[in-house]
Design an enzyme around this catalytic site. Sequence first.
Site, PDB file in Angstrom:
ATOM      1  CE  LYS A  41      -4.453  -1.767   1.118  1.00 12.38           C
ATOM      2  NZ  LYS A  41      -5.500  -2.050   2.078  1.00 12.38           N
ATOM      3  NE  ARG A 101      -7.938  -7.901  -0.059  1.00 10.17           N
ATOM      4  CZ  ARG A 101      -7.424  -7.155  -1.018  1.00 10.17           C
ATOM      5  NH1 ARG A 101      -6.333  -6.441  -0.798  1.00 10.17           N
ATOM      6  NH2 ARG A 101      -7.995  -7.110  -2.205  1.00 10.17           N
TER       7      ARG A 101
HETATM    8  N1  HH2 Z   1      -7.567  -3.439   0.414  1.00 10.71           N
HETATM    9  C1  HH2 Z   1      -7.829  -3.386  -0.904  1.00 10.71           C
HETATM   10  C2  HH2 Z   1      -8.971  -4.020  -1.421  1.00 10.71           C
HETATM   11  N2  HH2 Z   1      -9.799  -4.710  -0.627  1.00 10.71           N
HETATM   12  N3  HH2 Z   1     -10.390  -5.506   1.518  1.00 10.71           N
HETATM   13  C3  HH2 Z   1     -10.156  -5.565   2.837  1.00 10.71           C
HETATM   14  N4  HH2 Z   1     -10.981  -6.251   3.639  1.00 10.71           N
HETATM   15  N5  HH2 Z   1      -9.055  -4.948   3.405  1.00 10.71           N
HETATM   16  C4  HH2 Z   1      -8.182  -4.241   2.651  1.00 10.71           C
HETATM   17  O1  HH2 Z   1      -7.224  -3.671   3.234  1.00 10.71           O
HETATM   18  C5  HH2 Z   1      -8.410  -4.141   1.248  1.00 10.71           C
HETATM   19  C6  HH2 Z   1      -9.554  -4.793   0.700  1.00 10.71           C
HETATM   20  C7  HH2 Z   1      -6.922  -2.622  -1.817  1.00 10.71           C
HETATM   21  O2  HH2 Z   1      -5.954  -3.448  -2.388  1.00 10.71           O
HETATM   22  P1  HH2 Z   1      -6.015  -4.133  -3.848  1.00 10.71           P
HETATM   23  O3  HH2 Z   1      -7.127  -5.136  -3.927  1.00 10.71           O
HETATM   24  O4  HH2 Z   1      -4.682  -4.675  -4.165  1.00 10.71           O
HETATM   25  O5  HH2 Z   1      -6.280  -2.936  -4.855  1.00 10.71           O
HETATM   26  P2  HH2 Z   1      -7.581  -2.412  -5.589  1.00 10.71           P
HETATM   27  O6  HH2 Z   1      -8.575  -2.008  -4.566  1.00 10.71           O
HETATM   28  O7  HH2 Z   1      -7.070  -1.259  -6.408  1.00 10.71           O
HETATM   29  O8  HH2 Z   1      -8.127  -3.527  -6.436  1.00 10.71           O
END
Ligand code: HH2
Length: 300
Positions: A245, A280
């Site tokens: 992040k 995650r």
């Molecule tokens: N972070 C992201 C997406 N979903 N869900 C939970 N429960 N907790 C988190 O910290 C979280 C999440 C963001 O990361 P990523 O999926 O890699 O990116 P994007 O939202 O751009 O798809």
Amino acid sequence: MVASPPRPPGSEGRPSSPPAGRPPALRTRVGLLTLDRAVVVGVLNATPDSFSDGGRHQDPTRAAAAAAEMVAAGAGMLDLGAESTRPGAAPVPVEEELRRLLPVLRAVRAAVRVPLSVDTTKAAVAAAAIAEGADVVNDVSAGRADPAMFASCAGAGVPIVLMHMKGSPATMQAEARYEDVVGEVASFLSERAGAARAAGIAPDAIVLDPGIGFGKTVEHNCRLLRRLDALVALGYPVLVGVSRKSFLGRLLGGRDAEGRLFGTAAAVALAVAGGATLVRVHDVAAIHDVVVVTEAVLGA
Ligand code: HH2
């Protein structure tokens, strides 16, 4: 019983029971996901625009191969998303989210046996994913984006991850202001857990998440990681998502997402030490090692 994934040889000596106060299991339709050891949740985004793996897992065959690789590397659960939640991301209509998600979910479901969670804020997407074999709903809006979400999960007997976010992905970084970030996040999550239970979701089917990076400054994110105990004390398993992040990039002099693995490792180790039972992450193999070593030390 859905057991935690096997640990590699040499990981003997790990703690055999969770630190005091940690809930031991999460109730899913396919059995209990044991949380006596922290579970590595692998991220698979079927999106063109996710901040770090966007565009990589849209093809079902490639996604299934990536899923199998993550499970072999120690993932105990996989989180599939089809709508980016990165700061400033535009919402995706339900039809488009389903068009992206379902072929990937079907292929991944056929390829691996670990529980699959679906990262969505829409009850219709959650219901379709559950019908195709998803076991957990990961709702970054904690049931606020769609009033039907809790009923969908309760009706299907599926656990839900309730995440804290200030505002929406489009507005959240402009709203990153708190008097007491730990207290405000804890009271928000406690209120959402109460609402989920009032809608019929079982207490052992609720996971809380501080929402690292969702409407928070670097200092807010660090403070939440430092005081994770305040969320663990609410009595539900805690999931933490720090992987690659941007707060890590800022702490590391503007490093891009690919260069944040060691920063991710440090934050994951501290999250597990603070009582997180689900982490995650994108880099499953490396972070699995981090979790094994962290837990061995915690249990010594
Ligand atoms: N972070 C992201 C997406 N979903 N869900 C939970 N429960 N907790 C988190 O910290 C979280 C999440 C963001 O990361 P990523 O999926 O890699 O990116 P994007 O939202 O751009 O798809």
